[in-house]
Design a protein around this motif. Structure first.
Motif, mmCIF file in Angstrom:
data_model
loop_
_atom_site.group_PDB
_atom_site.id
_atom_site.type_symbol
_atom_site.label_atom_id
_atom_site.label_comp_id
_atom_site.label_asym_id
_atom_site.label_seq_id
_atom_site.Cartn_x
_atom_site.Cartn_y
_atom_site.Cartn_z
ATOM 1 N N LYS A 117 28.936 -15.231 -128.299
ATOM 2 C CA LYS A 117 29.447 -15.312 -126.918
ATOM 3 C C LYS A 117 29.085 -14.098 -126.077
ATOM 4 C CE LYS A 117 33.692 -16.820 -126.576
ATOM 5 N NZ LYS A 117 35.145 -16.947 -126.832
ATOM 6 N N LEU A 118 28.203 -13.233 -126.581
ATOM 7 C CA LEU A 118 27.908 -11.997 -125.858
ATOM 8 C C LEU A 118 27.377 -12.271 -124.455
ATOM 9 C CD1 LEU A 118 27.710 -8.912 -125.839
ATOM 10 C CD2 LEU A 118 25.410 -9.128 -126.798
ATOM 11 N N VAL A 119 26.432 -13.188 -124.328
ATOM 12 C CA VAL A 119 25.845 -13.490 -123.010
ATOM 13 C C VAL A 119 26.917 -13.965 -122.036
ATOM 14 C CG1 VAL A 119 24.245 -15.009 -121.775
ATOM 15 C CG2 VAL A 119 23.552 -13.958 -123.944
ATOM 16 N N ASP A 120 27.901 -14.727 -122.527
ATOM 17 C CA ASP A 120 28.973 -15.234 -121.659
ATOM 18 C C ASP A 120 29.859 -14.116 -121.134
ATOM 19 O OD1 ASP A 120 28.243 -17.949 -122.090
ATOM 20 O OD2 ASP A 120 29.274 -17.897 -124.016
ATOM 21 N N GLU A 121 30.008 -13.044 -121.916
ATOM 22 C CA GLU A 121 31.015 -12.035 -121.591
ATOM 23 C C GLU A 121 30.439 -10.763 -120.982
ATOM 24 O OE1 GLU A 121 33.630 -11.556 -124.939
ATOM 25 O OE2 GLU A 121 34.158 -13.679 -124.955
ATOM 26 N N LEU A 122 29.116 -10.688 -120.826
ATOM 27 C CA LEU A 122 28.496 -9.557 -120.130
ATOM 28 C C LEU A 122 28.416 -9.850 -118.637
ATOM 29 C CD1 LEU A 122 25.537 -8.466 -122.461
ATOM 30 C CD2 LEU A 122 27.661 -7.225 -122.001
ATOM 31 N N ASN A 123 28.789 -8.861 -117.832
ATOM 32 C CA ASN A 123 28.744 -8.987 -116.378
ATOM 33 C C ASN A 123 27.906 -7.864 -115.783
ATOM 34 O OD1 ASN A 123 30.644 -11.263 -116.030
ATOM 35 N ND2 ASN A 123 32.140 -9.826 -116.880
ATOM 36 N N VAL A 124 27.434 -8.088 -114.581
ATOM 37 C CA VAL A 124 26.631 -7.078 -113.889
ATOM 38 C C VAL A 124 27.432 -5.768 -113.801
ATOM 39 C CG1 VAL A 124 25.548 -6.438 -111.699
ATOM 40 C CG2 VAL A 124 25.302 -8.761 -112.585
ATOM 41 N N GLY A 125 26.783 -4.672 -114.185
ATOM 42 C CA GLY A 125 27.433 -3.361 -114.161
ATOM 43 C C GLY A 125 27.950 -2.913 -115.503
ATOM 44 N N ASP A 126 28.079 -3.837 -116.478
ATOM 45 C CA ASP A 126 28.561 -3.466 -117.811
ATOM 46 C C ASP A 126 27.553 -2.568 -118.519
ATOM 47 O OD1 ASP A 126 30.891 -4.882 -117.545
ATOM 48 O OD2 ASP A 126 30.181 -6.647 -118.648
ATOM 49 N N ARG A 127 28.074 -1.667 -119.359
ATOM 50 C CA ARG A 127 27.211 -0.800 -120.167
ATOM 51 C C ARG A 127 27.067 -1.375 -121.569
ATOM 52 N NH1 ARG A 127 29.062 4.801 -120.971
ATOM 53 N NH2 ARG A 127 31.168 3.919 -120.912
ATOM 54 N N VAL A 128 25.862 -1.255 -122.119
ATOM 55 C CA VAL A 128 25.570 -1.679 -123.487
ATOM 56 C C VAL A 128 24.941 -0.499 -124.207
ATOM 57 C CG1 VAL A 128 24.341 -3.311 -124.948
ATOM 58 C CG2 VAL A 128 25.162 -4.048 -122.697
ATOM 59 N N MET A 129 25.543 -0.075 -125.331
ATOM 60 C CA MET A 129 25.069 1.084 -126.072
ATOM 61 C C MET A 129 24.475 0.623 -127.399
ATOM 62 S SD MET A 129 26.217 3.313 -123.859
ATOM 63 C CE MET A 129 26.273 4.940 -124.568
ATOM 64 N N LEU A 130 23.302 1.134 -127.724
ATOM 65 C CA LEU A 130 22.626 0.812 -128.976
ATOM 66 C C LEU A 130 22.379 2.095 -129.774
ATOM 67 C CD1 LEU A 130 19.860 -1.579 -127.549
ATOM 68 C CD2 LEU A 130 22.166 -2.202 -128.313
ATOM 69 N N GLY A 133 24.883 4.896 -129.693
ATOM 70 C CA GLY A 133 25.030 5.495 -128.368
ATOM 71 C C GLY A 133 23.817 6.247 -127.879
ATOM 72 N N LEU A 134 22.763 6.342 -128.684
ATOM 73 C CA LEU A 134 21.571 7.064 -128.234
ATOM 74 C C LEU A 134 20.840 6.307 -127.133
ATOM 75 C CD1 LEU A 134 20.120 8.315 -131.652
ATOM 76 C CD2 LEU A 134 21.402 9.638 -129.949
ATOM 77 N N VAL A 135 20.843 4.984 -127.219
ATOM 78 C CA VAL A 135 20.189 4.144 -126.210
ATOM 79 C C VAL A 135 21.259 3.499 -125.347
ATOM 80 C CG1 VAL A 135 18.670 2.169 -125.812
ATOM 81 C CG2 VAL A 135 18.255 3.695 -127.755
ATOM 82 N N SER A 136 21.094 3.634 -124.031
ATOM 83 C CA SER A 136 22.076 3.067 -123.102
ATOM 84 C C SER A 136 21.397 2.088 -122.153
ATOM 85 C CB SER A 136 22.757 4.191 -122.307
ATOM 86 O OG SER A 136 23.726 3.658 -121.436
ATOM 87 N N LEU A 137 22.018 0.931 -121.981
ATOM 88 C CA LEU A 137 21.535 -0.095 -121.052
ATOM 89 C C LEU A 137 22.619 -0.410 -120.037
ATOM 90 C CD1 LEU A 137 20.165 -2.684 -123.676
ATOM 91 C CD2 LEU A 137 18.965 -0.710 -122.753
ATOM 92 N N LYS A 138 22.207 -0.930 -118.894
ATOM 93 C CA LYS A 138 23.147 -1.382 -117.876
ATOM 94 C C LYS A 138 22.754 -2.783 -117.451
ATOM 95 C CE LYS A 138 25.240 -0.053 -113.459
ATOM 96 N NZ LYS A 138 25.256 0.963 -112.381
ATOM 97 N N VAL A 139 23.729 -3.692 -117.430
ATOM 98 C CA VAL A 139 23.457 -5.079 -117.057
ATOM 99 C C VAL A 139 23.189 -5.155 -115.557
ATOM 100 C CG1 VAL A 139 24.330 -7.442 -117.046
ATOM 101 C CG2 VAL A 139 24.953 -5.898 -118.922
ATOM 102 N N THR A 140 22.023 -5.712 -115.209
ATOM 103 C CA THR A 140 21.629 -5.824 -113.796
ATOM 104 C C THR A 140 21.659 -7.256 -113.287
ATOM 105 O OG1 THR A 140 19.302 -5.930 -114.476
ATOM 106 C CG2 THR A 140 20.197 -3.766 -113.886
ATOM 107 N N LYS A 141 21.623 -8.232 -114.204
ATOM 108 C CA LYS A 141 21.614 -9.640 -113.791
ATOM 109 C C LYS A 141 22.190 -10.483 -114.909
ATOM 110 C CE LYS A 141 18.471 -13.259 -112.071
ATOM 111 N NZ LYS A 141 17.045 -13.594 -111.763
ATOM 112 N N SER A 142 23.044 -11.441 -114.571
ATOM 113 C CA SER A 142 23.684 -12.291 -115.572
ATOM 114 C C SER A 142 23.606 -13.743 -115.141
ATOM 115 C CB SER A 142 25.141 -11.875 -115.753
ATOM 116 O OG SER A 142 25.789 -12.692 -116.692
ATOM 117 N N THR A 143 23.067 -14.584 -116.026
ATOM 118 C CA THR A 143 23.009 -16.026 -115.770
ATOM 119 C C THR A 143 23.680 -16.752 -116.926
ATOM 120 O OG1 THR A 143 20.883 -16.312 -116.888
ATOM 121 C CG2 THR A 143 20.818 -15.700 -114.550
ATOM 122 N N ALA A 144 23.611 -18.068 -116.924
ATOM 123 C CA ALA A 144 24.292 -18.860 -117.943
ATOM 124 C C ALA A 144 23.761 -18.576 -119.343
ATOM 125 C CB ALA A 144 24.160 -20.345 -117.630
#
Length: 477
Positions: A117-130, A133-144
């Protein structure tokens, strides 16, 4: 010398079992070096491997005559990357990666996850750490079906590494089916401690406790604090849990790493206030994966956790996969001993109202500590069926060596996590004169206690049901 040893550190050592130390002979070495509890991390290995580890620990216990506790660490809802097309993969600042459904990425820049369900629960602006924590991403666009992200902090990531989502409100359950199965297996196999990962609220802990109760397990439930939500509900979680683990690895990713030391101090403080044992874990002697000596900063880290009041420190990769598992335990014990020599007793030994221990027992145990210190007794001995009286004594942080003596093997193993308590078995705890003689014989053979030294015993007469109402000061003959 066969354990327990009076000269060992009062702060307990939890050692994680892995390929570097899972043989019987190596486990024997770790016990002799000072390991009190062995941790099995269910995020790695399968049931057959876990069963073999438990069997090896119990064989090592038989060989040494010392029965360490076993802690089963439930993986919890740890979210991980799926298989990468390019593995490892370099994530450069400004690059775009997209989380997709399923587990079949078609390009280098498509990512999948173990959480459907990860794709369903990520919203624009959310942070994703891989990658921790060394790699950081930011959600810029979310679709179905897709969540597009841009890299804001670069680094290298690999398949199946963890994904942290600080601030993202997930609906994932605290216990997956695999965790439930592992908890049931633990209950059926007499595991002493069970820790629950990624606790967010008190109900998560209660769910595990209810499951264990249905299988008549007395396992101690440890709540791992590694989510911001857990810090928001810290007092309530500590209330319902039997103990707490400061899991600094994921906690340091989920919150600002600069806030982690203060969070650790707060967690320990709340545990002390509520009289719950606490374990500090992750990267305590990290450099000893590959070095025979820790850094000075790591030694200071262990010492500060002890000075703050932790009951135990945990070694993870240092013993599980490191090059120096035995030296890591020996070093941890050395740091603990040096720190404890300087540790001032902070408790006033006041009687604490609690529902776990009968009020008379609490008062007698506190009084025993006062008396032992006043007469400079060499040893305090607590006869206990459940271990609860020893639990009260451990909270005093008195530096007088204390034996927790029981005729129950499971109780002895549970006491292995209690600060300052040296567990030892005896079948005579209900026979006071014979019991005193047995302990004195042990003390003269195993310690520097000699004729004329005083030992304080805490036991019961049977007049008050399930209570310790007798305190004896005995001079060794």
């Amino acid at each position: 010398m066969t354990r327990p040893r009076i000269e060992d550190a009062s702060t307990k050592i939890v050692a994680t079992v892995g390929p570097a130390c899972d043989s019987v002979d190596k486990l024997v070495e770790l016990i002799e070096a000072g390991a009190d509890v062995f941790r099995i991390n269910t995020a790695h290995g399968d049931r057959q491997q876990h069963e073999q580890v438990v069997a090896n620990i119990r064989k090592a216990a038989t060989k040494t005559g010392y029965d360490p506790g076993i802690l089963l660490d439930l993986a919890g809802p740890k979210i991980r990357l799926g298989q990468l097309v390019t593995d490892p993969m370099n994530c450069e600042i400004g690059a775009t990666f997209t989380f997709i459904r399923g587990d079949n990425p078609k390009t280098d820049h498509e990512l999948t996850s173990t959480y459907a369900k990860l794709v369903d629960e990520l919203n624009v602006g959310d942070r994703v750490m891989l990658a921790d924590g060394l790699v950081s991403l930011k959600v810029t666009k979310s679709t179905a079906d897709r969540a597009e992200c841009v890299v804001t902090a670069s680094g290298i990531t690999r398949s199946r590494q963890g994904i942290n989502l600080p601030g993202v409100n997930l609906s994932v359950s605290a216990m997956r089916q695999q965790d439930v199965d592992n908890a049931i297996w633990a209950a059926k196999n007499g595991i002493d401690f069970i820790s629950l990962s990624f606790v967010r609220k008190p109900g998560d802990v209660q769910t595990l406790k209810n499951l264990l109760l249905s299988y008549e397990s007395n396992a101690v439930v440890i709540a791992k604090i590694e989510k911001p939500e857990a810090l928001d509900h810290l007092e309530e979680i500590v209330d319902v849990a039997d103990g707490i683990m400061v899991a600094r690895g994921d906690l340091g990713v989920e919150i600002d790493v600069a806030e982690t030391p203060v969070a650790q101090k707060r967690i320990i403080s709340v545990c002390k206030e509520k009289m719950k044992p606490v374990i500090v874990a992750t990267q305590m002697l990290e450099s000893m994966h590959t070095s025979s000596r820790p850094t000075r900063a790591e030694a200071s880290d262990v010492a500060n956790a002890i000075l703050d009041g932790t009951d135990a420190c945990m070694l993870s990769g240092e013993t599980a996969i490191g090059n120096y598992p035995v030296k890591s335990v020996e070093m941890m014990n050395r740091i603990m001993l040096c720190t404890e020599r300087e540790l001032l007793r902070q408790s006033s030994h006041e009687v604490v109202n609690n529902s776990r221990v009968q009020q008379t027992t609490t008062a007698v145990t506190v009084a025993a500590t006062y008396i032992a210190e006043a007469i400079h007794a060499k040893l305090i001995v607590i006869a206990t069926k459940s271990g609860n009286t020893a639990w009260i004594k451990s909270q005093s942080r008195s530096r007088i060596a204390t034996l927790g003596v029981s005729d129950c093997a499971a109780t002895l193993r549970r006491m292995s996590l209690l600060w300052g308590i040296k567990p030892i078995g005896s079948d005579l705890i209900d026979h006071t004169p014979e019991f005193i003689d047995e302990i004195c014989d042990w003390a003269k053979a195993s310690t520097d206690i000699k004729r004329g030294d005083q030992i304080v015993f805490v036991t019961g007469t049977g007049v008050i049901q399930k209570a310790h109402n007798m305190l004896i000061v005995h001079s060794v003959e």
